[in-house]
Motif scaffolding. Structure first.
Motif, PDB file in Angstrom:
ATOM      1  N   GLN A   6       0.828  -1.202   0.000  1.00 17.90           N
ATOM      2  CA  GLN A   6       0.000   0.000   0.000  1.00 17.90           C
ATOM      3  C   GLN A   6       0.865   1.255   0.000  1.00 17.90           C
ATOM      4  O   GLN A   6       0.611   2.206  -0.749  1.00 17.90           O
ATOM      5  N   THR A   7       1.901   1.247   0.831  1.00 16.46           N
ATOM      6  CA  THR A   7       2.795   2.397   0.914  1.00 16.46           C
ATOM      7  C   THR A   7       3.507   2.627  -0.414  1.00 16.46           C
ATOM      8  O   THR A   7       3.645   3.765  -0.871  1.00 16.46           O
ATOM      9  N   ILE A  10       1.270   4.206  -2.871  1.00 17.33           N
ATOM     10  CA  ILE A  10       1.129   5.637  -2.565  1.00 17.33           C
ATOM     11  C   ILE A  10       2.310   6.414  -3.129  1.00 17.33           C
ATOM     12  O   ILE A  10       2.147   7.504  -3.694  1.00 17.33           O
ATOM     13  N   TYR A  11       3.507   5.857  -2.986  1.00 16.41           N
ATOM     14  CA  TYR A  11       4.700   6.512  -3.547  1.00 16.41           C
ATOM     15  C   TYR A  11       4.559   6.678  -5.057  1.00 16.41           C
ATOM     16  O   TYR A  11       4.835   7.754  -5.612  1.00 16.41           O
ATOM     17  N   ALA A  13       1.809   6.700  -6.779  1.00 20.20           N
ATOM     18  CA  ALA A  13       0.730   7.647  -7.064  1.00 20.20           C
ATOM     19  C   ALA A  13       1.240   9.080  -6.995  1.00 20.20           C
ATOM     20  O   ALA A  13       0.904   9.923  -7.838  1.00 20.20           O
ATOM     21  N   LYS A  14       2.084   9.365  -6.000  1.00 23.25           N
ATOM     22  CA  LYS A  14       2.661  10.707  -5.885  1.00 23.25           C
ATOM     23  C   LYS A  14       3.575  11.014  -7.061  1.00 23.25           C
ATOM     24  O   LYS A  14       3.571  12.128  -7.596  1.00 23.25           O
TER      25      LYS A  14
END
Length: 288
Positions: A6-7, A10-11, A13-14
């Motif tokens: 998940q993390t 997120i990376y 996605a950024k």
């Protein structure tokens, strides 16, 4: 799904720069609705394929530019700079997303897939690798990457490339320099430290503001040129929005500071978004 995955997502996605992707998706939607008919599967294909390809191209960009991002305050907290995503991993994953997005475009037609791929290749090779570190024309030529999104949307519905789609893409192309030069003027010191020859880095602030004003002025006729294909309401909205944009452009000319440049930048993104949304709304009601 584990927390680590998940993390990592997120990376990524950024790194994919979602604030830019949504504008590219709007361009694709505007191109699609400009045709005057909507087919669901091709529309899904161009939006999904375009989103993945655009995000992948952004990720490759940030993999390539890790060393430059390290010295720029604005980009110093990116996951690549922080070491969460390596250069090799960013380029590999980004390239894979570009390939997947291009393949998904084939569910619409080969021309759609071509424009999706073209946008990614221009952004990665023409803008990021070739022009950005070498020429103040970097963002000018690189603007065609955004144009390709509109052309892909139009092609998805029509399997064609016409004058109306050309003009919509040229609006995005002409809008790009003034928008990103305003950002570069706001972060002039950052770009200078990174050795990136953005136009505002090479010129005094007042001269940079003049080029931004010239760019915006040249863009407005292209914005208005679409109205024969959309209608008078579009011309009215475009005239109002262009007057607002130029008000802030004049403010920047009179006071060419980083603060005014930032305001100009923040105004120009909604300017393009509102024009694209206007195209979508007008053509939507014409279709139904």
């Amino acid at each position: 799904m584990s927390t680590s995955i998940q993390t990592r997502l997120i990376y990524y996605a950024k790194l994919s720069k979602p604030r830019i992707i949504w504008l590219l998706d709007l361009a694709a939607l505007a191109g699609a609705f400009l045709v005057g008919k909507i087919s669901v599967l091709p529309l899904i294909a161009v939006l999904l394929g375009g989103t993945l390809a655009s995000g992948g191209s952004m990720i490759v960009n940030e993999g390539v530019e890790i060393d430059k991002d390290k010295v720029m305050k604005r980009t110093s907290k990116r996951p690549t700079v922080m070491g969460y995503i390596s250069k090799k991993e960013a380029i590999t994953v980004g390239a894979a997303l570009l390939a997947i997005g291009t393949a998904i475009g084939l569910f619409a037609n080969p021309l759609t897939s071509f424009f999706i791929l073209l946008g990614g290749l221009i952004y990665i090779f023409v803008y990021t690798v070739w022009l950005k570190p070498r020429s103040p024309l970097n963002i000018v030529i690189g603007g065609f990457a955004g144009s390709a999104a509109a052309w892909a949307g139009y092609a998805a519905m029509s399997d064609n490339f016409t004058l109306s789609s050309l003009l919509l893409g040229m609006l995005i192309f002409m809008w790009t320099p003034g928008h990103f030069w305003s950002l570069a003027l706001r972060y002039k010191d950052d770009y200078d430290k990174a050795g990136i020859p953005m136009l505002p880095v090479l010129l005094p602030e007042r001269d940079a503001a003049r080029y931004i004003a010239i760019s915006n002025a040249l863009m407005i006729p292209f914005a208005l040129s679409i109205f024969p294909f959309v209608g008078i309401p579009y011309a009215i909205v475009t005239t109002i929005m262009s007057a607002i944009l130029f008000y802030f452009t004049i403010r920047l000319l009179r006071n060419p500071t980083g603060k005014e440049a930032w305001t100009s930048f923040k105004v120009s993104a909604p300017y393009l978004a509102i024009l694209l949304i206007t195209v979508i709304i007008i053509k939507f009601f014409a279709i139904i």
